[in-house]
Design a protein around this motif. Structure first.
Motif, mmCIF file in Angstrom:
data_model
loop_
_atom_site.group_PDB
_atom_site.id
_atom_site.type_symbol
_atom_site.label_atom_id
_atom_site.label_comp_id
_atom_site.label_asym_id
_atom_site.label_seq_id
_atom_site.Cartn_x
_atom_site.Cartn_y
_atom_site.Cartn_z
ATOM 1 N N SER A 260 55.172 3.565 33.789
ATOM 2 C CA SER A 260 56.569 3.681 34.264
ATOM 3 C C SER A 260 57.486 2.611 33.694
ATOM 4 O O SER A 260 58.423 2.161 34.350
ATOM 5 N N ARG A 261 57.192 2.190 32.454
ATOM 6 C CA ARG A 261 58.085 1.213 31.796
ATOM 7 C C ARG A 261 58.936 1.939 30.752
ATOM 8 O O ARG A 261 58.450 2.882 30.112
ATOM 9 N N PRO A 262 60.196 1.514 30.575
ATOM 10 C CA PRO A 262 61.060 2.204 29.604
ATOM 11 C C PRO A 262 60.631 1.952 28.162
ATOM 12 O O PRO A 262 60.063 0.907 27.851
ATOM 13 N N HIS A 268 70.320 7.309 25.825
ATOM 14 C CA HIS A 268 71.727 6.909 25.950
ATOM 15 C C HIS A 268 72.391 7.734 27.031
ATOM 16 O O HIS A 268 72.043 8.892 27.238
ATOM 17 N N ALA A 269 73.359 7.121 27.708
ATOM 18 C CA ALA A 269 74.051 7.819 28.793
ATOM 19 C C ALA A 269 74.964 8.921 28.264
ATOM 20 O O ALA A 269 75.159 9.932 28.941
ATOM 21 N N VAL A 270 75.536 8.760 27.076
ATOM 22 C CA VAL A 270 76.513 9.734 26.562
ATOM 23 C C VAL A 270 75.995 10.445 25.309
ATOM 24 O O VAL A 270 76.088 11.668 25.189
ATOM 25 N N VAL A 322 71.550 1.983 19.760
ATOM 26 C CA VAL A 322 71.997 0.873 18.909
ATOM 27 C C VAL A 322 71.060 -0.335 18.980
ATOM 28 O O VAL A 322 70.925 -1.084 18.012
ATOM 29 N N ASP A 323 70.382 -0.497 20.113
ATOM 30 C CA ASP A 323 69.614 -1.730 20.292
ATOM 31 C C ASP A 323 68.272 -1.726 19.570
ATOM 32 O O ASP A 323 67.640 -2.770 19.444
ATOM 33 N N ILE A 324 67.824 -0.557 19.110
ATOM 34 C CA ILE A 324 66.499 -0.521 18.480
ATOM 35 C C ILE A 324 66.447 -1.415 17.247
ATOM 36 O O ILE A 324 65.459 -2.110 17.004
HETATM 37 N N1 AMX Z 1 62.203 5.410 28.273
HETATM 38 C C1 AMX Z 1 61.705 5.841 29.456
HETATM 39 N N2 AMX Z 1 62.384 6.613 30.316
HETATM 40 C C2 AMX Z 1 63.606 7.014 29.933
HETATM 41 C C3 AMX Z 1 64.173 6.633 28.689
HETATM 42 C C4 AMX Z 1 63.408 5.790 27.854
HETATM 43 N N3 AMX Z 1 63.878 5.347 26.696
HETATM 44 N N4 AMX Z 1 65.399 7.177 28.586
HETATM 45 C C5 AMX Z 1 65.623 7.868 29.729
HETATM 46 N N5 AMX Z 1 64.534 7.757 30.535
HETATM 47 C C6 AMX Z 1 64.380 8.303 31.892
HETATM 48 C C7 AMX Z 1 65.397 7.624 32.801
HETATM 49 O O1 AMX Z 1 64.902 6.393 33.298
HETATM 50 C C8 AMX Z 1 65.586 8.656 33.890
HETATM 51 O O2 AMX Z 1 64.454 8.578 34.757
HETATM 52 P P1 AMX Z 1 64.641 8.798 36.358
HETATM 53 O O3 AMX Z 1 65.217 10.162 36.510
HETATM 54 O O4 AMX Z 1 63.246 8.649 36.871
HETATM 55 O O5 AMX Z 1 65.590 7.730 36.820
HETATM 56 C C9 AMX Z 1 65.478 9.966 33.108
HETATM 57 O O6 AMX Z 1 64.774 9.658 31.898
HETATM 58 C C10 AMX Z 1 66.817 10.576 32.757
HETATM 59 O O7 AMX Z 1 67.615 9.601 32.116
HETATM 60 P P2 AMX Z 1 68.809 10.010 31.136
HETATM 61 O O8 AMX Z 1 69.756 10.860 31.898
HETATM 62 O O9 AMX Z 1 68.238 10.585 29.883
HETATM 63 O O10 AMX Z 1 69.456 8.623 30.741
HETATM 64 P P3 AMX Z 1 70.335 7.605 31.625
HETATM 65 O O11 AMX Z 1 71.765 7.846 31.321
HETATM 66 O O12 AMX Z 1 69.922 7.606 33.052
HETATM 67 O O13 AMX Z 1 69.879 6.198 31.006
HETATM 68 C C11 AMX Z 1 69.399 4.551 29.365
HETATM 69 C C12 AMX Z 1 70.244 5.788 29.721
HETATM 70 C C13 AMX Z 1 69.879 3.982 28.037
HETATM 71 C C14 AMX Z 1 69.562 3.464 30.470
HETATM 72 C C15 AMX Z 1 67.919 4.978 29.262
HETATM 73 O O14 AMX Z 1 67.773 5.918 28.219
HETATM 74 C C16 AMX Z 1 66.946 3.828 29.070
HETATM 75 O O15 AMX Z 1 66.524 3.209 30.036
HETATM 76 N N6 AMX Z 1 66.563 3.511 27.789
HETATM 77 C C17 AMX Z 1 65.642 2.453 27.510
HETATM 78 C C18 AMX Z 1 66.333 1.100 27.637
HETATM 79 C C19 AMX Z 1 67.304 0.853 26.511
HETATM 80 O O16 AMX Z 1 67.036 1.090 25.337
HETATM 81 N N7 AMX Z 1 68.475 0.355 26.864
HETATM 82 C C20 AMX Z 1 69.509 0.089 25.872
HETATM 83 C C21 AMX Z 1 70.677 0.996 26.048
HETATM 84 C C22 AMX Z 1 71.661 0.666 24.964
HETATM 85 C C23 AMX Z 1 72.831 1.550 24.913
HETATM 86 O O17 AMX Z 1 73.129 2.054 23.889
HETATM 87 N N8 AMX Z 1 73.554 1.714 26.012
#
Ligand code: AMX
Length: 388
Positions: A260-262, A268-270, A322-324
């Motif tokens: 359960s780790r990301p 991305h949100a958008v 972008v952060d990758i």
């Molecule tokens: N890894 C694991 N799980 C992920 C994931 C990932 N990369 N991306 C989405 N999910 C999960 C979410 O946690 C969510 O789970 P939940 O329903 O149990 O809460 C589900 O998939 C649906 O999420 P989503 O609608 O696709 O995305 P979101 O808008 O809720 O979240 C983001 C977007 C970026 C926070 C998410 O993709 C994430 O946590 N990514 C990994 C962390 C990361 O790279 N962060 C940098 C973001 C930089 C940026 O450009 N903003």
């Protein structure tokens, strides 16, 4: 915009959701689309990536790209504003070295505001942008304990060159560093009006606090792990992967998801495709450091992770964000400590947030500016019990 057109109907289910998706205003500097990501003043970011940061500062403040003469003038203008009007070095020398670099950044910006404010939104915003390279250089040097023999600022240099000059790193590959940081700044300068740091900065400025107070607050918002600090977490994640072998990377990704780790750097949100800012950085890495170990890891992750993440239909965007790539590139450029990465993000955003503050304070409502922010909160039953 003054019509009564209904843009969004707020219902109870929108309460306590962090204003997600609820329109609150308009933005003159940038917007984000699901396919092409962020656009600055109408230009998709991929078209702007090769510009110098100074040119993008001009774009964000003037809403058009500079011609050759305007480009030379904005460089000149920023150079003429660059001198720090006080002893920032002593302030930094007094800070706890273990404090997070983002806290240093916020204190640094606040300190600049205590040293001088002009009470003119645009003047202060441009002065702050011009002083950021020196502030960043001093932050790095003093926090790392390299306090002696800091070279004097050289305002004949570009903004990025001034930062690198202050670092005074011997044997560093400064040309590569310049290219990586310049690209990083351009890609991160703005991202619409509603991201937390921008929104926070504009909200603080709406009280007519100074640009410096507003920007320090914006940086505090950016410092959180759910916002700007994700770029630090991303490189930490890449270092943890530790291999570019596709089978091993896939096993690692699956194990992280099972725990359960990301998977950092994806989603991305958008956006609903790979973030063009990631694509630009991958192309840059292919050109300047294809053999870098971390770059090889992220290249494998880019192939493997979207396939694995796509297996979960809940994930709206399995592609790279972008952060990758930014951490791997900064690491290659000699910035090996990821705790500093969000400060580059903050440095870049000072331009976009500054331009948006100027628009909200000195352009909208025929120059009168927006009123102080005051969203409505609805009292819950227990808070009303004594009046019922
Ligand atoms: N890894 C694991 N799980 C992920 C994931 C990932 N990369 N991306 C989405 N999910 C999960 C979410 O946690 C969510 O789970 P939940 O329903 O149990 O809460 C589900 O998939 C649906 O999420 P989503 O609608 O696709 O995305 P979101 O808008 O809720 O979240 C983001 C977007 C970026 C926070 C998410 O993709 C994430 O946590 N990514 C990994 C962390 C990361 O790279 N962060 C940098 C973001 C930089 C940026 O450009 N903003």
């Amino acid at each position: 915009m003054t019509s009564d057109k209904v843009l969004f109907e707020v219902t109870e289910k929108h309460l306590n959701t962090g204003l997600r998706g609820i329109p609150v205003g308009t933005c003159r500097t940038s917007f984000v689309t699901p396919s092409e990501g962020v656009h600055y003043c109408g230009y998709p970011i991929a078209e702007l990536a090769a510009f110098e940061p100074e040119d993008i500062v001009y774009l964000l403040f003037n809403k058009e790209l500079p011609n050759a003469q305007q480009s030379a003038e904005i460089r000149q203008e920023l150079a003429s504003r660059a001198a720090i009007p006080g002893d920032l070095e002593s302030v930094f020398k007094s800070l706890p070295k273990f404090g997070h670099p983002m806290d240093w950044l916020s204190v640094g910006i606040h300190s600049l505001g205590m040293m001088e404010t002009t009470n003119n939104w645009k003047e202060d915003a441009l002065n702050l942008i011009a002083r950021m390279p020196r502030l960043m250089g001093l932050l790095f040097r003093i926090r790392e304990g390299r306090e002696e023999n800091i070279p004097a600022d050289d305002t004949s240099l570009s903004m990025v060159e001034r930062f690198i000059h202050c670092l005074d790193l011997h044997n560093a590959e400064t040309e590569k560093m310049k290219q990586i940081i310049s690209t990083y700044l351009v890609l991160h300068m703005d991202h619409g009006g509603g991201n937390l740091s921008t929104f926070t900065g504009k909200a603080i400025a709406s009280s007519k606090a100074t640009v410096y107070s507003a920007m320090a607050g914006a940086m505090n918002a950016l410092s959180g792990p759910l916002h700007g600090r994700a770029n630090q977490s991303c490189l930490e994640f890449v270092l943890k992967v530790g291999t570019s072998d596709p089978a091993e990377v896939e096993a690692f990704v699956r194990a992280e998801l099972a725990a359960s780790r990301p998977i950092f750097g994806f989603g991305h949100a958008v956006l609903r495709s790979e973030d063009p800012r990631a694509t630009v950085q991958f192309n840059l890495g292919d050109k300047i450091c294809p053999e870098d170990e971390n770059f090889k890891i992220i290249t494998t992750l880019r192939e493997v992770a979207p396939r694995v993440l796509s297996e979960n239909p809940k994930i709206s965007n399995p592609h790279a964000n972008v952060d990758i790539a930014s951490g791997a590139l900064l690491h290659h450029a000699g910035m090996t400590d990821p705790t500093y990465y969000t400060t580059f993000f903050g440095w870049a955003r000072v331009a976009g947030i500054g331009a948006q503050i100027v628009d909200e304070r000195a352009v909208y409502r025929d120059g009168k500016g927006l009123p102080i922010y005051r969203p409505k909160y609805i009292a819950e039953a227990q808070t009303l019990r004594h009046v019922e």
